[in-house]
Every structure is written in structure tokens, then in C-alpha cells.
Design a protein around this motif. Sequence first.
Motif, PDB file in Angstrom:
ATOM      1  N   SER A 165       0.843  -1.197   0.000  1.00  0.00           N
ATOM      2  CA  SER A 165       0.000   0.000   0.000  1.00  0.00           C
ATOM      3  C   SER A 165       0.873   1.239   0.000  1.00  0.00           C
ATOM      4  CB  SER A 165      -0.903   0.018   1.229  1.00  0.00           C
ATOM      5  OG  SER A 165      -1.808  -1.057   1.189  1.00  0.00           O
ATOM      6  N   ARG A 166       0.383   2.255  -0.711  1.00  0.00           N
ATOM      7  CA  ARG A 166       1.029   3.569  -0.734  1.00  0.00           C
ATOM      8  C   ARG A 166       0.088   4.548  -0.054  1.00  0.00           C
ATOM      9  NH1 ARG A 166       1.043   6.845  -6.157  1.00  0.00           N
ATOM     10  NH2 ARG A 166      -1.092   7.090  -5.440  1.00  0.00           N
ATOM     11  N   VAL A 167       0.621   5.407   0.804  1.00  0.00           N
ATOM     12  CA  VAL A 167      -0.190   6.345   1.556  1.00  0.00           C
ATOM     13  C   VAL A 167      -0.429   7.646   0.780  1.00  0.00           C
ATOM     14  CG1 VAL A 167      -0.346   7.679   3.697  1.00  0.00           C
ATOM     15  CG2 VAL A 167       0.621   5.375   3.734  1.00  0.00           C
ATOM     16  N   GLU A 168       0.624   8.287   0.322  1.00  0.00           N
ATOM     17  CA  GLU A 168       0.540   9.595  -0.332  1.00  0.00           C
ATOM     18  C   GLU A 168       0.967   9.515  -1.788  1.00  0.00           C
ATOM     19  OE1 GLU A 168      -0.573  12.423   0.965  1.00  0.00           O
ATOM     20  OE2 GLU A 168      -0.884  11.586   2.957  1.00  0.00           O
ATOM     21  N   PRO A 169       0.402  10.295  -2.685  1.00  0.00           N
ATOM     22  CA  PRO A 169      -0.585  11.346  -2.488  1.00  0.00           C
ATOM     23  C   PRO A 169      -2.020  10.824  -2.377  1.00  0.00           C
ATOM     24  CG  PRO A 169      -0.003  11.272  -4.788  1.00  0.00           C
ATOM     25  CD  PRO A 169       0.857  10.253  -4.075  1.00  0.00           C
ATOM     26  N   SER A 170      -2.262   9.595  -2.774  1.00  0.00           N
ATOM     27  CA  SER A 170      -3.567   8.966  -2.568  1.00  0.00           C
ATOM     28  C   SER A 170      -3.311   7.528  -2.135  1.00  0.00           C
ATOM     29  CB  SER A 170      -4.413   9.003  -3.842  1.00  0.00           C
ATOM     30  OG  SER A 170      -3.769   8.280  -4.881  1.00  0.00           O
ATOM     31  N   TYR A 171      -4.197   7.019  -1.307  1.00  0.00           N
ATOM     32  CA  TYR A 171      -4.030   5.671  -0.770  1.00  0.00           C
ATOM     33  C   TYR A 171      -4.426   4.652  -1.836  1.00  0.00           C
ATOM     34  CZ  TYR A 171      -3.619   2.219   2.933  1.00  0.00           C
ATOM     35  OH  TYR A 171      -3.211   1.173   3.717  1.00  0.00           O
ATOM     36  N   VAL A 172      -3.492   3.764  -2.178  1.00  0.00           N
ATOM     37  CA  VAL A 172      -3.751   2.678  -3.119  1.00  0.00           C
ATOM     38  C   VAL A 172      -3.115   1.409  -2.585  1.00  0.00           C
ATOM     39  CG1 VAL A 172      -3.885   4.193  -5.147  1.00  0.00           C
ATOM     40  CG2 VAL A 172      -1.705   3.132  -4.539  1.00  0.00           C
ATOM     41  N   THR A 173      -3.617   0.272  -3.050  1.00  0.00           N
ATOM     42  CA  THR A 173      -3.045  -1.024  -2.697  1.00  0.00           C
ATOM     43  C   THR A 173      -2.819  -1.812  -3.979  1.00  0.00           C
ATOM     44  OG1 THR A 173      -4.118  -1.070  -0.533  1.00  0.00           O
ATOM     45  CG2 THR A 173      -3.445  -3.198  -1.439  1.00  0.00           C
TER      46      THR A 173
END
Length: 144
Positions: A69-77
Motif C-alpha cells: 500500500s502507498r499512503v501519499e498522495p492517494s491511498y492505493v493497494t
Amino acid sequence: MLARAAAPAILSLFAFLSLAHAGNQTIPASAEGQIEFNTPSGNIGCIYTAKGGTSTYQPQDGGPELSCSRVEPSYVTVILGPNGPATLIKNPGEQGCCSDVAKLAYGNSWSKGPFTCRSSTKGLTCTGSNGHGFFVSKAKVNVK
């Protein structure tokens, strides 16, 4: 003048030394066999689940599975299983990333089961033995 001429050689030496310290990083598994790691920035976090899952989580296809998962700039998995391409989930709902776990140092790789990930200052690249994988950074996400 001599100092100016020596500067490229000194920079090359530092680049070589940093590569010499890069390597395969071992990250211990939890009691249930999951392995968690983050990138040094703390913006990307991954969980490896072995085939068969855990008492509380079963991968959709039985596993093994790598979920990052990536937090910034938008949360995606992004989820990578043993077969087929990675799946990008742009609005995963739950946002539990990135706890205080081991850091996969820039320049280092991690491998378990069919998966290998390499951390760099540009982002995280993970691939499966089937050739599918993904790249995640603050700037972009690519899946294949």
C-alpha cells in the motif's frame, strides 16, 4: 585544480561503496508467517502472506500473496499473487499502512516465495517468478 580533477573519482568511489553495501535484506516473519516491511520514507508498506494464509487472513487464490500500500498522495493497494498480473485497487477502503515495522533499505532487495522486491529512492519494484509485478512511488503506480 587537482581537487577539481579528483572530485569525479571521489564521487565514483562513494557510489561504488554504497552499491557494495546493497544486498539482499532478511526480514523476520511473524508467528503466523507473515512478513511486513516499509520503505524508508514510510510511504509504502508491504505484507507477504505465505501459501495457506493465516488464522485471520486467507489470500483470494490461496497464496502466497504480496500486498503493498502507498499512503501519499492517494491511498492505493497493489496485490500480487502467484499467477497472473498484479491488481491495483485505487480505493481500498481500509487504510492500515504503514506501521512501525522493518525498513527495506534503499538499494536492498527482499525475496520470499516467488516474490522479489527492490527498494530505491525512486520507489519500490516487486516482481513474481511469473514475470508479473509492479512499481510503486509517490509519483506513480505501474502494474504488469
